[in-house]
Design a protein around this motif. Structure first.
Motif, PDB file in Angstrom:
ATOM      1  N   LEU A  72       0.800  -1.223   0.000  1.00  0.00           N
ATOM      2  CA  LEU A  72       0.000   0.000   0.000  1.00  0.00           C
ATOM      3  C   LEU A  72       0.834   1.275   0.000  1.00  0.00           C
ATOM      4  CD1 LEU A  72      -2.866  -1.014   2.438  1.00  0.00           C
ATOM      5  CD2 LEU A  72      -2.904  -0.953  -0.057  1.00  0.00           C
ATOM      6  N   ASN A  73       2.132   1.173   0.210  1.00  0.00           N
ATOM      7  CA  ASN A  73       3.005   2.339   0.248  1.00  0.00           C
ATOM      8  C   ASN A  73       3.968   2.339  -0.929  1.00  0.00           C
ATOM      9  OD1 ASN A  73       2.065   3.470   2.735  1.00  0.00           O
ATOM     10  ND2 ASN A  73       3.097   1.802   3.798  1.00  0.00           N
ATOM     11  N   GLU A  74       4.629   3.451  -1.118  1.00  0.00           N
ATOM     12  CA  GLU A  74       5.626   3.572  -2.181  1.00  0.00           C
ATOM     13  C   GLU A  74       6.775   2.588  -1.941  1.00  0.00           C
ATOM     14  OE1 GLU A  74       5.863   5.526  -5.016  1.00  0.00           O
ATOM     15  OE2 GLU A  74       3.751   5.859  -4.611  1.00  0.00           O
ATOM     16  N   PRO A  75       7.347   2.019  -3.015  1.00  0.00           N
ATOM     17  CA  PRO A  75       8.470   1.102  -2.823  1.00  0.00           C
ATOM     18  C   PRO A  75       9.697   1.831  -2.280  1.00  0.00           C
ATOM     19  CG  PRO A  75       7.967   1.380  -5.169  1.00  0.00           C
ATOM     20  CD  PRO A  75       6.951   2.165  -4.412  1.00  0.00           C
ATOM     21  N   HIS A  76      10.322   1.218  -1.316  1.00  0.00           N
ATOM     22  CA  HIS A  76      11.531   1.761  -0.714  1.00  0.00           C
ATOM     23  C   HIS A  76      12.331   0.584  -0.168  1.00  0.00           C
ATOM     24  CE1 HIS A  76      14.146   3.930   2.078  1.00  0.00           C
ATOM     25  NE2 HIS A  76      13.953   4.954   1.262  1.00  0.00           N
ATOM     26  N   PRO A  77      13.649   0.582  -0.360  1.00  0.00           N
ATOM     27  CA  PRO A  77      14.453  -0.560   0.106  1.00  0.00           C
ATOM     28  C   PRO A  77      14.341  -0.823   1.608  1.00  0.00           C
ATOM     29  CG  PRO A  77      15.763   0.850  -1.329  1.00  0.00           C
ATOM     30  CD  PRO A  77      14.455   1.537  -1.113  1.00  0.00           C
ATOM     31  N   ALA A  78      14.279   0.227   2.417  1.00  0.00           N
ATOM     32  CA  ALA A  78      14.188   0.023   3.871  1.00  0.00           C
ATOM     33  C   ALA A  78      12.852  -0.611   4.246  1.00  0.00           C
ATOM     34  CB  ALA A  78      14.378   1.349   4.598  1.00  0.00           C
ATOM     35  N   ARG A  79      11.777  -0.165   3.623  1.00  0.00           N
ATOM     36  CA  ARG A  79      10.464  -0.733   3.900  1.00  0.00           C
ATOM     37  C   ARG A  79      10.416  -2.198   3.461  1.00  0.00           C
ATOM     38  NH1 ARG A  79       7.644   3.310   1.477  1.00  0.00           N
ATOM     39  NH2 ARG A  79       7.733   4.853   3.101  1.00  0.00           N
ATOM     40  N   ALA A  80      11.004  -2.481   2.327  1.00  0.00           N
ATOM     41  CA  ALA A  80      11.040  -3.872   1.853  1.00  0.00           C
ATOM     42  C   ALA A  80      11.845  -4.747   2.802  1.00  0.00           C
ATOM     43  CB  ALA A  80      11.632  -3.929   0.446  1.00  0.00           C
ATOM     44  N   ALA A  81      12.952  -4.226   3.304  1.00  0.00           N
ATOM     45  CA  ALA A  81      13.781  -4.997   4.239  1.00  0.00           C
ATOM     46  C   ALA A  81      13.019  -5.307   5.518  1.00  0.00           C
ATOM     47  CB  ALA A  81      15.065  -4.227   4.545  1.00  0.00           C
ATOM     48  N   VAL A  82      12.272  -4.326   6.029  1.00  0.00           N
ATOM     49  CA  VAL A  82      11.469  -4.543   7.239  1.00  0.00           C
ATOM     50  C   VAL A  82      10.398  -5.603   6.971  1.00  0.00           C
ATOM     51  CG1 VAL A  82       9.769  -3.466   8.774  1.00  0.00           C
ATOM     52  CG2 VAL A  82      11.897  -2.276   8.250  1.00  0.00           C
ATOM     53  N   ALA A  83       9.731  -5.498   5.842  1.00  0.00           N
ATOM     54  CA  ALA A  83       8.661  -6.444   5.525  1.00  0.00           C
ATOM     55  C   ALA A  83       9.204  -7.864   5.359  1.00  0.00           C
ATOM     56  CB  ALA A  83       7.925  -6.013   4.261  1.00  0.00           C
ATOM     57  N   ILE A  84      10.324  -8.002   4.680  1.00  0.00           N
ATOM     58  CA  ILE A  84      10.915  -9.332   4.479  1.00  0.00           C
ATOM     59  C   ILE A  84      11.275  -9.949   5.823  1.00  0.00           C
ATOM     60  CG2 ILE A  84      12.939 -10.544   3.584  1.00  0.00           C
ATOM     61  CD1 ILE A  84      12.831  -8.583   1.191  1.00  0.00           C
ATOM     62  N   ALA A  85      11.926  -9.184   6.676  1.00  0.00           N
ATOM     63  CA  ALA A  85      12.329  -9.700   7.986  1.00  0.00           C
ATOM     64  C   ALA A  85      11.112 -10.023   8.853  1.00  0.00           C
ATOM     65  CB  ALA A  85      13.236  -8.695   8.686  1.00  0.00           C
ATOM     66  N   ALA A  86      10.134  -9.121   8.876  1.00  0.00           N
ATOM     67  CA  ALA A  86       8.966  -9.317   9.745  1.00  0.00           C
ATOM     68  C   ALA A  86       8.117 -10.499   9.296  1.00  0.00           C
ATOM     69  CB  ALA A  86       8.124  -8.052   9.785  1.00  0.00           C
ATOM     70  N   VAL A  87       7.845 -10.585   8.009  1.00  0.00           N
ATOM     71  CA  VAL A  87       7.001 -11.679   7.520  1.00  0.00           C
ATOM     72  C   VAL A  87       7.691 -13.021   7.745  1.00  0.00           C
ATOM     73  CG1 VAL A  87       5.996 -12.696   5.431  1.00  0.00           C
ATOM     74  CG2 VAL A  87       5.714 -10.265   5.890  1.00  0.00           C
ATOM     75  N   HIS A  88       8.984 -13.083   7.488  1.00  0.00           N
ATOM     76  CA  HIS A  88       9.714 -14.330   7.707  1.00  0.00           C
ATOM     77  C   HIS A  88       9.732 -14.695   9.188  1.00  0.00           C
ATOM     78  CE1 HIS A  88      13.720 -16.711   7.195  1.00  0.00           C
ATOM     79  NE2 HIS A  88      12.700 -17.501   7.394  1.00  0.00           N
ATOM     80  N   LEU A  89      10.021 -13.714  10.052  1.00  0.00           N
ATOM     81  CA  LEU A  89      10.066 -13.993  11.487  1.00  0.00           C
ATOM     82  C   LEU A  89       8.685 -14.394  12.013  1.00  0.00           C
ATOM     83  CD1 LEU A  89      11.767 -14.158  14.008  1.00  0.00           C
ATOM     84  CD2 LEU A  89      11.407 -11.715  14.347  1.00  0.00           C
ATOM     85  N   LEU A  90       7.637 -13.759  11.531  1.00  0.00           N
ATOM     86  CA  LEU A  90       6.288 -14.147  11.946  1.00  0.00           C
ATOM     87  C   LEU A  90       5.956 -15.560  11.488  1.00  0.00           C
ATOM     88  CD1 LEU A  90       4.333 -10.823  11.427  1.00  0.00           C
ATOM     89  CD2 LEU A  90       4.804 -11.977  13.594  1.00  0.00           C
ATOM     90  N   HIS A  91       6.404 -15.937  10.312  1.00  0.00           N
ATOM     91  CA  HIS A  91       6.184 -17.306   9.836  1.00  0.00           C
ATOM     92  C   HIS A  91       6.899 -18.307  10.750  1.00  0.00           C
ATOM     93  CE1 HIS A  91       5.797 -20.788   7.298  1.00  0.00           C
ATOM     94  NE2 HIS A  91       7.109 -20.908   7.265  1.00  0.00           N
ATOM     95  N   VAL A  92       8.145 -18.009  11.090  1.00  0.00           N
ATOM     96  CA  VAL A  92       8.905 -18.897  11.973  1.00  0.00           C
ATOM     97  C   VAL A  92       8.236 -18.986  13.342  1.00  0.00           C
ATOM     98  CG1 VAL A  92      11.112 -19.164  13.184  1.00  0.00           C
ATOM     99  CG2 VAL A  92      11.096 -18.570  10.760  1.00  0.00           C
ATOM    100  N   LEU A  93       7.852 -17.846  13.903  1.00  0.00           N
ATOM    101  CA  LEU A  93       7.220 -17.841  15.221  1.00  0.00           C
ATOM    102  C   LEU A  93       5.864 -18.545  15.197  1.00  0.00           C
ATOM    103  CD1 LEU A  93       8.195 -14.245  16.337  1.00  0.00           C
ATOM    104  CD2 LEU A  93       8.992 -16.390  17.347  1.00  0.00           C
ATOM    105  N   ALA A  94       5.112 -18.384  14.128  1.00  0.00           N
ATOM    106  CA  ALA A  94       3.825 -19.081  14.016  1.00  0.00           C
ATOM    107  C   ALA A  94       4.038 -20.589  13.976  1.00  0.00           C
ATOM    108  CB  ALA A  94       3.074 -18.620  12.774  1.00  0.00           C
ATOM    109  N   SER A  95       5.060 -21.019  13.263  1.00  0.00           N
ATOM    110  CA  SER A  95       5.361 -22.449  13.202  1.00  0.00           C
ATOM    111  C   SER A  95       5.768 -22.980  14.574  1.00  0.00           C
ATOM    112  CB  SER A  95       6.478 -22.712  12.195  1.00  0.00           C
ATOM    113  OG  SER A  95       6.081 -22.306  10.914  1.00  0.00           O
ATOM    114  N   LEU A  96       6.589 -22.224  15.282  1.00  0.00           N
ATOM    115  CA  LEU A  96       7.026 -22.659  16.608  1.00  0.00           C
ATOM    116  C   LEU A  96       5.876 -22.663  17.613  1.00  0.00           C
ATOM    117  CD1 LEU A  96      10.475 -20.847  16.871  1.00  0.00           C
ATOM    118  CD2 LEU A  96      10.078 -23.307  16.631  1.00  0.00           C
ATOM    119  N   THR A  97       5.067 -21.613  17.599  1.00  0.00           N
ATOM    120  CA  THR A  97       3.986 -21.548  18.577  1.00  0.00           C
ATOM    121  C   THR A  97       2.905 -22.580  18.316  1.00  0.00           C
ATOM    122  OG1 THR A  97       2.851 -19.803  17.339  1.00  0.00           O
ATOM    123  CG2 THR A  97       4.332 -19.115  19.117  1.00  0.00           C
TER     124      THR A  97
END
Length: 184
Positions: A72-97
């Motif tokens: 929903l926001n303009e593309p930016h490398p920092a925003r993409a980096a946050v999204a990649i890290a957060a989505v991956h970490l949430l996937h890992v945490l969801a699997s563990l929990t």
């Protein structure tokens, strides 16, 4: 085991800590991705429900919400980096929990392989994201899009062939010797 025997895990964290980290990551990612306040609240609540009741898949839905905020926001490398890290970490945490009870103690040594895989995949994903952001933009289709489409097609074809080979082997007719024995 006797009553006075003890079991030592070494350094460990309680299972509910993983759930709290998931909620913190989801809310933090939503804030860093410039989500409206309403979306931050919804992502936090959905993640909290998923953290308490993993069968609802709320943590995965919160990860999807974080990905949506990136779109929903303009593309930016920092925003993409946050999204990649957060989505991956949430996937890992969801699997563990989904497999670790809330009141269980989890050895940090047991989480180490997961942490190492997470770090490797983040390195690869973040580097690929940065390379894509550095590609020149223009009216032509970028090479990365063509390469990604080709790689997806190749994996799909190879997976289909592998599955077909396994399936035909599993349902092959009996050989003539065993058929002959069955007739007797």
């Amino acid at each position: 085991m006797r009553r006075n025997d003890t079991f030592s895990l070494g350094p460990a964290i309680p299972g509910h800590t993983l759930r709290a980290v998931a909620i913190g990551v989801a809310v933090g990612a939503a804030i860093l991705l410039s989500a409206p306040v309403g979306w931050v609240v919804v992502i936090g609540l959905v993640c909290a429900v998923g953290a308490v009741w993993p069968q609802t898949a709320g943590v995965w839905l919160a990860a999807a919400g974080a990905g949506l905020m990136l779109l929903l926001n303009e593309p930016h490398p920092a925003r993409a980096a946050v999204a990649i890290a957060a989505v991956h970490l949430l996937h890992v945490l969801a699997s563990l929990t989904s497999v670790i009870p809330m009141r269980a103690a989890v050895s940090l040594r047991a989480l180490a392989p997961t942490g190492i895989r997470f770090a490797w995949m983040q390195g690869i994903g973040q580097a690929a994201s940065l390379v894509v952001h550095l590609l020149p933009r223009g009216p032509a289709v970028p090479f990365a899009v063509l390469a990604g489409a080709g790689a997806s097609l190749t994996v799909g074809v190879l997976a289909g062939r592998m599955l077909r080979a396994q399936r035909s082997h599993a349902f092959s007719p009996p050989d003539s010797h065993s058929a002959h024995l069955a007739e007797r």
